[in-house]
Design a protein around this motif. Sequence first.
Motif, PDB file in Angstrom:
ATOM      1  N   ARG A  14      -4.668  -7.845  -6.756  1.00 36.62           N
ATOM      2  CA  ARG A  14      -5.031  -9.104  -6.087  1.00 36.62           C
ATOM      3  C   ARG A  14      -5.111  -8.908  -4.581  1.00 36.62           C
ATOM      4  NH1 ARG A  14      -0.538 -13.387  -6.133  1.00 36.62           N
ATOM      5  NH2 ARG A  14       0.143 -12.040  -4.443  1.00 36.62           N
ATOM      6  N   THR A  15      -4.124  -8.225  -4.010  1.00 41.30           N
ATOM      7  CA  THR A  15      -4.108  -8.009  -2.567  1.00 41.30           C
ATOM      8  C   THR A  15      -5.252  -7.106  -2.145  1.00 41.30           C
ATOM      9  OG1 THR A  15      -1.712  -8.327  -2.501  1.00 41.30           O
ATOM     10  CG2 THR A  15      -2.716  -7.206  -0.610  1.00 41.30           C
ATOM     11  N   ALA A  16      -5.541  -6.073  -2.913  1.00 38.11           N
ATOM     12  CA  ALA A  16      -6.654  -5.176  -2.575  1.00 38.11           C
ATOM     13  C   ALA A  16      -7.985  -5.928  -2.596  1.00 38.11           C
ATOM     14  CB  ALA A  16      -6.696  -3.992  -3.543  1.00 38.11           C
ATOM     15  N   ILE A  17      -8.196  -6.761  -3.596  1.00 37.95           N
ATOM     16  CA  ILE A  17      -9.431  -7.541  -3.668  1.00 37.95           C
ATOM     17  C   ILE A  17      -9.519  -8.502  -2.483  1.00 37.95           C
ATOM     18  CG2 ILE A  17     -10.630  -9.333  -5.003  1.00 37.95           C
ATOM     19  CD1 ILE A  17      -9.550  -7.830  -7.536  1.00 37.95           C
ATOM     20  N   PHE A  18      -8.411  -9.118  -2.117  1.00 36.56           N
ATOM     21  CA  PHE A  18      -8.367 -10.009  -0.952  1.00 36.56           C
ATOM     22  C   PHE A  18      -8.767  -9.245   0.306  1.00 36.56           C
ATOM     23  CE2 PHE A  18      -6.021 -11.732   2.681  1.00 36.56           C
ATOM     24  CZ  PHE A  18      -6.425 -13.065   2.660  1.00 36.56           C
ATOM     25  N   LEU A  19      -8.193  -8.069   0.515  1.00 33.66           N
ATOM     26  CA  LEU A  19      -8.478  -7.282   1.720  1.00 33.66           C
ATOM     27  C   LEU A  19      -9.919  -6.782   1.745  1.00 33.66           C
ATOM     28  CD1 LEU A  19      -5.110  -5.327   1.963  1.00 33.66           C
ATOM     29  CD2 LEU A  19      -5.832  -7.328   3.292  1.00 33.66           C
TER      30      LEU A  19
ATOM     31  N   GLY B  71     -13.389  -6.550   4.565  1.00 31.37           N
ATOM     32  CA  GLY B  71     -14.301  -5.440   4.351  1.00 31.37           C
ATOM     33  C   GLY B  71     -13.634  -4.091   4.173  1.00 31.37           C
ATOM     34  N   MET B  72     -12.359  -4.083   3.795  1.00 32.33           N
ATOM     35  CA  MET B  72     -11.677  -2.809   3.541  1.00 32.33           C
ATOM     36  C   MET B  72     -12.236  -2.189   2.271  1.00 32.33           C
ATOM     37  SD  MET B  72      -7.709  -3.409   4.432  1.00 32.33           S
ATOM     38  CE  MET B  72      -7.197  -4.110   5.984  1.00 32.33           C
ATOM     39  N   ALA B  73     -11.994  -0.899   2.096  1.00 27.64           N
ATOM     40  CA  ALA B  73     -12.408  -0.191   0.884  1.00 27.64           C
ATOM     41  C   ALA B  73     -11.160   0.264   0.134  1.00 27.64           C
ATOM     42  CB  ALA B  73     -13.276   1.009   1.242  1.00 27.64           C
ATOM     43  N   ALA B  74     -11.031  -0.167  -1.116  1.00 23.19           N
ATOM     44  CA  ALA B  74      -9.877   0.207  -1.936  1.00 23.19           C
ATOM     45  C   ALA B  74     -10.164   1.500  -2.682  1.00 23.19           C
ATOM     46  CB  ALA B  74      -9.546  -0.906  -2.921  1.00 23.19           C
ATOM     47  N   LYS B  75      -9.203   2.384  -2.658  1.00 20.81           N
ATOM     48  CA  LYS B  75      -9.266   3.666  -3.368  1.00 20.81           C
ATOM     49  C   LYS B  75      -8.024   3.778  -4.244  1.00 20.81           C
ATOM     50  CE  LYS B  75     -12.634   4.812  -0.529  1.00 20.81           C
ATOM     51  NZ  LYS B  75     -13.998   4.743  -0.913  1.00 20.81           N
ATOM     52  N   ARG B  76      -8.169   4.486  -5.324  1.00 15.10           N
ATOM     53  CA  ARG B  76      -7.030   4.762  -6.209  1.00 15.10           C
ATOM     54  C   ARG B  76      -6.326   3.486  -6.658  1.00 15.10           C
ATOM     55  NH1 ARG B  76      -5.266  10.428  -5.623  1.00 15.10           N
ATOM     56  NH2 ARG B  76      -3.932  10.836  -7.387  1.00 15.10           N
ATOM     57  N   LEU B  77      -7.089   2.451  -6.894  1.00  8.28           N
ATOM     58  CA  LEU B  77      -6.552   1.129  -7.201  1.00  8.28           C
ATOM     59  C   LEU B  77      -5.945   1.095  -8.598  1.00  8.28           C
ATOM     60  CD1 LEU B  77      -6.218  -1.839  -6.399  1.00  8.28           C
ATOM     61  CD2 LEU B  77      -8.551  -2.229  -7.212  1.00  8.28           C
ATOM     62  N   SER B  78      -4.679   0.711  -8.678  1.00  8.63           N
ATOM     63  CA  SER B  78      -3.988   0.524  -9.955  1.00  8.63           C
ATOM     64  C   SER B  78      -3.054  -0.678  -9.808  1.00  8.63           C
ATOM     65  CB  SER B  78      -3.183   1.773 -10.334  1.00  8.63           C
ATOM     66  OG  SER B  78      -2.028   1.889  -9.517  1.00  8.63           O
ATOM     67  N   THR B  79      -2.322  -0.985 -10.839  1.00 11.36           N
ATOM     68  CA  THR B  79      -1.367  -2.092 -10.743  1.00 11.36           C
ATOM     69  C   THR B  79      -0.171  -1.733  -9.869  1.00 11.36           C
ATOM     70  OG1 THR B  79      -0.271  -1.389 -12.773  1.00 11.36           O
ATOM     71  CG2 THR B  79      -1.986  -3.070 -12.984  1.00 11.36           C
ATOM     72  N   ASP B  80       0.048  -0.431  -9.637  1.00 12.39           N
ATOM     73  CA  ASP B  80       1.205   0.016  -8.861  1.00 12.39           C
ATOM     74  C   ASP B  80       0.895   0.423  -7.425  1.00 12.39           C
ATOM     75  OD1 ASP B  80       2.987  -0.274 -10.990  1.00 12.39           O
ATOM     76  OD2 ASP B  80       2.571   1.741 -11.735  1.00 12.39           O
ATOM     77  N   PHE B  81      -0.344   0.842  -7.151  1.00 13.47           N
ATOM     78  CA  PHE B  81      -0.617   1.490  -5.877  1.00 13.47           C
ATOM     79  C   PHE B  81      -2.094   1.391  -5.518  1.00 13.47           C
ATOM     80  CE2 PHE B  81      -1.865   5.465  -3.650  1.00 13.47           C
ATOM     81  CZ  PHE B  81      -1.081   5.347  -2.516  1.00 13.47           C
ATOM     82  N   ALA B  82      -2.365   1.366  -4.227  1.00  9.10           N
ATOM     83  CA  ALA B  82      -3.744   1.461  -3.737  1.00  9.10           C
ATOM     84  C   ALA B  82      -3.726   2.041  -2.334  1.00  9.10           C
ATOM     85  CB  ALA B  82      -4.421   0.095  -3.718  1.00  9.10           C
ATOM     86  N   ILE B  83      -4.784   2.786  -2.046  1.00  9.32           N
ATOM     87  CA  ILE B  83      -5.050   3.250  -0.686  1.00  9.32           C
ATOM     88  C   ILE B  83      -6.230   2.417  -0.208  1.00  9.32           C
ATOM     89  CG2 ILE B  83      -5.851   5.168   0.739  1.00  9.32           C
ATOM     90  CD1 ILE B  83      -4.714   7.056  -1.474  1.00  9.32           C
ATOM     91  N   LEU B  84      -6.098   1.807   0.961  1.00  5.72           N
ATOM     92  CA  LEU B  84      -7.204   1.052   1.533  1.00  5.72           C
ATOM     93  C   LEU B  84      -7.569   1.658   2.867  1.00  5.72           C
ATOM     94  CD1 LEU B  84      -5.434  -1.406  -0.095  1.00  5.72           C
ATOM     95  CD2 LEU B  84      -7.643  -2.391   0.450  1.00  5.72           C
ATOM     96  N   THR B  85      -8.854   1.658   3.146  1.00 11.91           N
ATOM     97  CA  THR B  85      -9.315   2.150   4.441  1.00 11.91           C
ATOM     98  C   THR B  85     -10.020   1.028   5.189  1.00 11.91           C
ATOM     99  OG1 THR B  85     -11.381   2.975   3.468  1.00 11.91           O
ATOM    100  CG2 THR B  85      -9.555   4.536   3.652  1.00 11.91           C
ATOM    101  N   HIS B  86      -9.818   1.034   6.488  1.00 12.10           N
ATOM    102  CA  HIS B  86     -10.502   0.119   7.409  1.00 12.10           C
ATOM    103  C   HIS B  86     -10.936   1.007   8.563  1.00 12.10           C
ATOM    104  CE1 HIS B  86     -10.738  -2.913  10.690  1.00 12.10           C
ATOM    105  NE2 HIS B  86     -11.349  -3.578   9.723  1.00 12.10           N
ATOM    106  N   GLY B  87     -12.208   1.383   8.562  1.00 10.39           N
ATOM    107  CA  GLY B  87     -12.655   2.385   9.530  1.00 10.39           C
ATOM    108  C   GLY B  87     -11.950   3.692   9.217  1.00 10.39           C
TER     109      GLY B  87
ATOM    110  N   LEU C 240      -4.221   2.221   4.918  1.00 12.33           N
ATOM    111  CA  LEU C 240      -3.167   1.293   4.550  1.00 12.33           C
ATOM    112  C   LEU C 240      -2.815   1.573   3.099  1.00 12.33           C
ATOM    113  CD1 LEU C 240      -1.581  -1.483   4.700  1.00 12.33           C
ATOM    114  CD2 LEU C 240      -3.737  -2.549   4.075  1.00 12.33           C
ATOM    115  N   GLN C 241      -1.539   1.552   2.785  1.00 15.96           N
ATOM    116  CA  GLN C 241      -1.115   1.729   1.399  1.00 15.96           C
ATOM    117  C   GLN C 241      -0.478   0.443   0.890  1.00 15.96           C
ATOM    118  OE1 GLN C 241       0.955   5.574   0.529  1.00 15.96           O
ATOM    119  NE2 GLN C 241       0.827   5.798   2.760  1.00 15.96           N
ATOM    120  N   LEU C 242      -0.779   0.094  -0.347  1.00 17.57           N
ATOM    121  CA  LEU C 242      -0.129  -1.022  -1.022  1.00 17.57           C
ATOM    122  C   LEU C 242       0.703  -0.456  -2.163  1.00 17.57           C
ATOM    123  CD1 LEU C 242      -3.145  -3.507  -1.439  1.00 17.57           C
ATOM    124  CD2 LEU C 242      -1.441  -3.449   0.409  1.00 17.57           C
TER     125      LEU C 242
END
Length: 146
Positions: A29-34, A39-55, A59-61
Amino acid sequence: MDFETVSPEDFGASLKGFGLNLLVTDVKRTAIFLETVFGMAAKRLSTDFAILTHGENILQLHADSTYHSNPLLGLLPENPPRGAGLEIRLYDCDPEHAAAQCVAAGGTILQAPADKPHGLREAYILCQDGYAWVPSKPLISQEEPV
């Protein structure tokens, strides 16, 4: 680096400088919001973890459950907001666009886009976990060059 396939060990060893890791109640949910709002890009998205890039920034969730033995888990409130006193500033991020996407994506506009005396136009947006996100861009001078 391919964030989708890099091993956790190699990813961790590659991190330099300043990092931001947020504990959230719902990673997807947070990755989709971001992605939607900033305009962030979510990578390695799972229920436990995600890497997001902004430029060039990373950012890690992490889901709360991934911090089972981490000392921070005991400090988290059961209900948001979690990030009181923390501003997560996203420079070169259009505050008008972010504010326009915010409510439909489940966020709250704490302060609408406004020109600030420190030379930025910015908005304050809260995500579902209560973190304050501040998209901003430089003010464009209205004066003609002399």
